[in-house]
Design an enzyme around this catalytic site. Sequence first.
Site, PDB file in Angstrom:
ATOM      1  CD  GLU A 156      -3.325  -1.155   2.016  1.00  0.00           C
ATOM      2  OE1 GLU A 156      -2.615  -0.985   3.184  1.00  0.00           O
ATOM      3  OE2 GLU A 156      -4.335  -1.323   1.700  1.00  0.00           O
ATOM      4  CD  GLU A 170      -8.223  -1.615   9.794  1.00  0.00           C
ATOM      5  OE1 GLU A 170      -9.645  -1.415   9.835  1.00  0.00           O
ATOM      6  OE2 GLU A 170      -7.295  -0.806   9.520  1.00  0.00           O
ATOM      7  CB  VAL A 227      -3.091 -13.865  -0.357  1.00  0.00           C
ATOM      8  CG1 VAL A 227      -2.438 -15.227  -0.885  1.00  0.00           C
ATOM      9  CG2 VAL A 227      -4.364 -14.119   0.205  1.00  0.00           C
ATOM     10  CE1 TYR A 272     -12.318  -7.298  -0.635  1.00  0.00           C
ATOM     11  CE2 TYR A 272     -11.094  -5.260  -1.460  1.00  0.00           C
ATOM     12  CZ  TYR A 272     -11.237  -6.456  -0.639  1.00  0.00           C
ATOM     13  OH  TYR A 272     -10.297  -6.802   0.215  1.00  0.00           O
TER      14      TYR A 272
END
Lengths: 173, 173
Positions: A27, A91, A95, A139
Site C-alpha cells: 500500500e 480491516e 495473501v 471486490y
Amino acid sequence: MNFKIRCAAKEDCKDISRMIMDLAIYEKMPDQVKISHEELERDGFCQNPFFECLVAEVPEEHKSNEGFTVIGYALYFYTYSTWKGRAVYLEDLYVMSEFRGNGIGTALLSKVAEIGKKKQCVRLQLSVLNWNTPSRDFYAAKGAQDLTVTEGWHAIRFDGQNLDNLANEAPKD
Amino acid sequence: MNFKIRCAAKEDCKDISRMIMDLAIYEKMPDQVKISHEELERDGFCQNPFFECLVAEVPEEHKSNEGFTVIGYALYFYTYSTWKGRAVYLEDLYVMSEFRGNGIGTALLSKVAEIGKKKQCVRLQLSVLNWNTPSRDFYAAKGAQDLTVTEGWHAIRFDGQNLDNLANEAPKD
C-alpha cells in the site's frame, strides 16, 4: 493448491505482524506501521478483543520461499449501523504474492462473510485506496458497492494532537 | 444553555431511535432506517455490546417544543488499525435542530474523544457525506483530516444478496 483457513491463535501474531508489514509495503505506506506482535496479542486475545483474525495456512511441503506456512490473513471486527444494525468490518485482507491466484483471498473473504452472517451482520464493509484497482476490481467482481462513488461518503479522521485537543475540550463530569 | 452529557441507559433507546430517524431525514435517506428501539436495546446493552452511546440532556424547563429532554446523541464503537492499534469510530453525532449552536455537538464529540483516549485509542474516525458541508466544515475546523481527499480511501460494502453469495462461497471446515 491445498490450504486451510482457520481462526488465528495468539501464537500466529508474529506471522500476522510480518504480513501486516508486507501489506503496508504494497500500500506504499510501510513507515505507517507502529504495531508490534505483542500489541496484537494484547488487543486481539484479551477478554473483549478489539479484533478477530483468520489465517490461511499451507502444508509444510508448500511453504513459502522463506519458509512460512501461514501465508495470508483477514483481520476484522464488528461495527454497527444505526440504520441496519450489526455489521462486520474487514480491516485487512492479504495473501502473500507467491500464493495469489489460488482462491485463498476469496476463501478468507467469504469466511469473514460467513462468520458475520452467523453473528446476524447485514453488511460487510472495508476500505480500499483509489489507485488500488486490482483490489477495487476484485471486490466489485464479487458484488460490492463503492459507497464513496455511489453515495459520496468520505472517511474523516482525528489523530495525534488534534485528537488530544478534542479530548481536552470534553466537559467535566 | 444548561445541558448534561451522560452514558445512554437502556431506557434511552426510544429517544435514540427517534433521533436516528431525525438524522436519517437530515441525511435524505429516511427510508433506510430499519432499526427499532428493541434492537438497539438488544445490541447495545448485552454482554459484549456492539456499540456504546452518549446522550445530551437538558433540564425539564428547557425541554424541546415536543416535550423531549434527551436532545442529542453520539453513538460509537471500537475499531482497530493494524498500523496504529485501537481506534474509536463515531457512527452518529446528532443534536436536535432547535438546540444547535450551544456547543452540545462539540461536547458530545469531545467526550467520545476523551473516552477513546482512556481506552488507549489513537484515532477517532467517522464518515460524512460529500454534500454535507456544514458537517465537513465542523470536523475540519476541529482538526480532522479528510482521508478520502488526502489519501484516496473509498468505502466498500457487501450487503443483501451479494453478502449471502459471499458467505455461501466459504470453504467448509
